[in-house]
Every structure is written in C-alpha cells, then in structure tokens.
Scaffold this motif. Structure first.
Motif, short mmCIF file in Angstrom:
data_model
loop_
_atom_site.label_atom_id
_atom_site.label_comp_id
_atom_site.label_asym_id
_atom_site.label_seq_id
_atom_site.Cartn_x
_atom_site.Cartn_y
_atom_site.Cartn_z
N PRO A 137 56.51 3.05 -17.25
CA PRO A 137 57.34 4.07 -17.91
C PRO A 137 58.80 3.65 -17.99
N VAL A 138 59.45 4.11 -19.05
CA VAL A 138 60.81 3.67 -19.37
C VAL A 138 61.86 4.25 -18.43
N LEU A 139 61.71 5.51 -18.01
CA LEU A 139 62.74 6.18 -17.22
C LEU A 139 63.09 5.38 -15.98
N GLY A 140 64.41 5.23 -15.75
CA GLY A 140 64.88 4.52 -14.58
C GLY A 140 64.88 3.01 -14.71
N THR A 141 64.64 2.49 -15.90
CA THR A 141 64.58 1.05 -16.12
C THR A 141 65.72 0.58 -17.01
N LEU A 142 65.81 -0.72 -17.19
CA LEU A 142 66.80 -1.30 -18.10
C LEU A 142 66.61 -0.80 -19.53
N ALA A 143 65.36 -0.53 -19.91
CA ALA A 143 65.10 -0.01 -21.25
C ALA A 143 65.74 1.35 -21.44
N ALA A 144 65.69 2.21 -20.41
CA ALA A 144 66.34 3.51 -20.49
C ALA A 144 67.85 3.35 -20.61
N THR A 145 68.41 2.40 -19.88
CA THR A 145 69.85 2.12 -19.98
C THR A 145 70.22 1.71 -21.39
N TYR A 146 69.39 0.86 -21.99
CA TYR A 146 69.65 0.42 -23.36
C TYR A 146 69.64 1.59 -24.33
N LEU A 147 68.63 2.44 -24.25
CA LEU A 147 68.52 3.57 -25.17
C LEU A 147 69.62 4.59 -24.93
N GLN A 148 69.95 4.87 -23.67
CA GLN A 148 71.02 5.81 -23.36
C GLN A 148 72.36 5.29 -23.87
N GLY A 149 72.52 3.97 -23.83
CA GLY A 149 73.75 3.37 -24.36
C GLY A 149 73.90 3.58 -25.85
N ARG A 150 72.80 3.87 -26.50
CA ARG A 150 72.82 4.18 -27.93
C ARG A 150 72.73 5.68 -28.20
N SER A 151 72.92 6.48 -27.15
CA SER A 151 72.91 7.95 -27.23
C SER A 151 71.55 8.50 -27.61
N ILE A 152 70.49 7.73 -27.38
CA ILE A 152 69.13 8.16 -27.72
C ILE A 152 68.50 8.86 -26.52
N THR A 153 68.00 10.08 -26.76
CA THR A 153 67.31 10.84 -25.71
C THR A 153 65.86 11.13 -26.05
N ARG A 154 65.44 10.83 -27.28
CA ARG A 154 64.05 11.05 -27.69
C ARG A 154 63.22 9.84 -27.25
N LEU A 155 62.35 10.03 -26.27
CA LEU A 155 61.49 8.95 -25.80
C LEU A 155 60.03 9.34 -26.05
N GLY A 156 59.10 8.85 -25.26
CA GLY A 156 57.71 9.20 -25.43
C GLY A 156 56.79 8.12 -24.91
N PRO A 157 55.48 8.41 -24.83
CA PRO A 157 54.51 7.45 -24.30
C PRO A 157 54.32 6.21 -25.15
N ALA A 158 54.90 6.18 -26.34
CA ALA A 158 54.81 4.97 -27.16
C ALA A 158 55.72 3.88 -26.65
N LEU A 159 56.59 4.20 -25.68
CA LEU A 159 57.54 3.23 -25.14
C LEU A 159 57.20 2.88 -23.70
N ARG A 160 57.37 1.61 -23.37
CA ARG A 160 57.23 1.13 -22.00
C ARG A 160 58.24 0.02 -21.76
N TYR A 161 58.29 -0.41 -20.52
CA TYR A 161 59.23 -1.46 -20.13
C TYR A 161 58.50 -2.51 -19.29
N HIS A 162 58.87 -3.77 -19.52
CA HIS A 162 58.32 -4.86 -18.71
C HIS A 162 59.48 -5.78 -18.34
N PRO A 163 59.62 -6.11 -17.05
CA PRO A 163 60.77 -6.93 -16.63
C PRO A 163 60.64 -8.42 -16.93
N ARG A 164 59.42 -8.90 -17.26
CA ARG A 164 59.23 -10.34 -17.44
C ARG A 164 58.24 -10.60 -18.58
#
Length: 348
Positions: A137-164
């Motif tokens: 899940p994206v919340l609490g990850t670098l992906a969330a930081t990226y999206l928040q930096g773009r003022s985006i708050t609409r997320l969903g299960p279509a998004l995930r994060y992988h560190p490597r």
C-alpha cells in the motif's frame, strides 16, 4: 498467394512507409537520423525502442529493436505489440487499413482455432501482474510523498509502491539493470483483469521523479485499457484522462467521479469504455495531441451512443492548476465546464 507470402508482402509494404507508420502509431516518438525512437511497444515517450526508417548497410527498413527488453522484429510484429491484438487476423486487418487496402478476408474456423495469444505479450502481462502483486500500500511510503508533493489526495487500490524495481538508468544502457523505488499502477481491462503495470521511478533524496531518461515506463499491454479509480457511488459518468498525475488531480477536485487514466494521448484515443457508462468526460491536455485523441475517442463513443464532453484547461495541465490554485479552484473550474455542457451537480 500463400498466407506466409501475403504477410511478407505486407511487411515489405509497411517498411516502404516506415516513417508514416511510426508517426501514426507512435506519435510520442521522434525522428533521430535514420531512426524513429520511442519508449517501448506501447508508444510511451522515451528512446529505448528504435525503428530503422530506410534500408542501409544491408539492414532492412522497418526492422526494430527494444534495447531495454531485447525484443526485435519487423513492423508486423511491432504493430501487433502496439495494438495488443490477441490474433494475427486483427493485426493484418489494421496493416491493410493503414496501407489503404481492403480488409482481410474472413478466415476459416480452423485458422481461427489455431491462433493463440502472442507469447511475448503474455510473458510481459505475467511479469506486470507479478510486479504489482509484490507492491505494498502507498500510504506512508515514498510514493505517498511524491503524490502529496503534487497536492494529490485521490488514491486507491490501483496504486502500490515497491522499493526495489528493476531499472536501466539510460534507455540504451547495456549494463545490468539496477533497482530503484517506484510508484506502481495497475492497468486493467473492462473485466478487471490486469494487463499491465505503469512504473513511476522516484528519487528517495527529493521525493520527486528519478532523474533518469523516461522515469515513467509501462510493462504489459495498455491498448484500450486504463488505470481505474472508482468512487464507489455506481455513477454512469466516467472521467477519462491522459497522464496518471493529471487524472488523480482531477479526481482530487472531483472525488465523487470514477476515473480512468490512459497514460498517453494516443491511448486516450484508443480507450474502450466499460459497459454501463452513459457519459464520458474527456480530460485532456490543451494541445494538438490531446485534441486528436479526443476526436478519435468521440467518434468511437458516438457509434456506441455514449454522450461525451471535454474538460480542457486554458493553460498548463490539471496538476499545474491544482498546485497553483488549489483543490477548490480546480473543482469550480471543472464543474463550470460540465455545467456549460449540460451537467447539473450539487456542489458542497
């Protein structure tokens, strides 16, 4: 004339018009000397895939190679990859249409039965599914930081994060791939089956896009499909947009709407609407590519008797407006455009 010879002739005819072929099916690419360069077989921006436009040094026009994956072939192969066709018949029909010839004659039942999905495409889809399944899940990850930096708050299960995630820093880098963090987004068909995975490579030191060639890449098949974000309200309206960040920016301003991100203008024009949708709003960039994509999608929607409207900003893109003016201003602008085109909606 045998089927094999017919395909060879089609391939040769396509090679004679290689530049026109590339401009039509890979408009996100660009001409570099005797080559047309584009990101991959889906048509994404980049330079990993090169198509030879004119014969030289004993090498045939129309031959291509994707230096990131090692794939290669002729323009029939490339067209099948671009279309995401499951049958050779569909690819040949499109090739003949491009060349201005009559449609392919109907094939026998035995021929149709013998056709199978392209093995290379199936492998990429399997890899895309495996990659997305490995994400978290994206919340609490670098992906969330990226999206928040773009003022985006609409997320969903279509998004995930992988560190490597495997990565070649340069499109033509011959070295072994490295690993880098990435935002993952699943591409699905109208049945909900994953057909691909979009990768947005990130820089952990800045929280922004990785500073590499083509930080946004696609694995699998995108043709006709999209990254989908549902509101849970069961509406019959759908907003279809180009890039992922632009789509989520519209969704941040209009959380009550369902969304479909097609990633590029080309694929926006090729989107296949899901059943039950009676109206589609086309959120596109205010440029020639966006206009052409909107026109192509509108023609398809008219044949399906689906109403449609355009959401276009006068300047910049939707994420630029979201960051510059805020969610409420973007919402007001979008609802105003919808109202002008006949939609009444209660605002909060």
């Amino acid at each position: 004339m045998s089927a094999r010879r017919s395909i060879a002739d089609l391939s040769a005819d396509l090679a004679d018009r290689a530049e026109g072929f590339c401009r039509q099916y890979f408009p996100e690419g660009r001409k570099q000397g005797n080559y047309w360069q584009v990101g991959d077989t889906s048509g994404a921006k980049g330079r990993s895939l090169a198509v030879r436009l004119q014969a030289e040094g004993g090498r045939k026009a129309g031959s291509w190679q994707d230096f990131a994956t090692g794939e290669y072939g002729d323009l029939i192969d490339l067209l099948q990859e671009r279309l995401g066709s499951v049958t050779l018949k569909e690819t040949l029909r499109e090739a003949r249409s491009f060349l201005g010839e009559a449609p392919c004659p109907a094939e026998s039942r035995s021929t149709r039965k013998a056709e199978r999905p392209d093995a290379a495409s199936s492998k990429r889809i399997a890899r895309a599914r495996k990659l997305f399944a490995a994400g978290k899940p994206v919340l609490g990850t670098l992906a969330a930081t990226y999206l928040q930096g773009r003022s985006i708050t609409r997320l969903g299960p279509a998004l995930r994060y992988h560190p490597r995630v495997f990565l070649r820093p340069g499109e033509d880098d011959p070295d072994l791939p490295q690993r880098a963090p990435a935002l993952l987004a699943k591409i699905t068909d109208n049945r909900g089956q994953i057909t691909g995975c979009a990768r947005v490579y990130l820089d952990p030191s800045t929280g922004g896009l990785a500073e590499i060639e083509s930080p946004k890449r696609i694995l699998g098949q995108l043709h006709g499909h999209a990254i989908r974000f549902w509101s849970g309200t069961g509406r019959t309206d759908l907003i279809v947009a180009e890039g992922l960040e632009n789509t989520l920016s519209v969704g941040t301003a209009l959380p009550e709407f369902d969304l479909a991100s097609c990633l590029t203008a080309t694929h926006l024009g090729l989107f296949i609407p899901p059943p039950g949708i009676t109206r589609i709003w086309i959120a596109r960039d205010n440029d020639e590519a966006g206009c052409n994509a909107s026109r192509r999608l509108r023609n398809q929607l008219e044949s399906l008797e689906i109403a449609c409207g355009d959401l276009v900003l006068a300047m910049g893109d939707f994420n630029d407006d979201l960051r510059a003016f805020g969610r409420d201003a973007l919402r007001w602008s979008l609802l105003g455009a919808m109202k002008v085109q006949g939609l009444e909606i209660e605002d909060d």
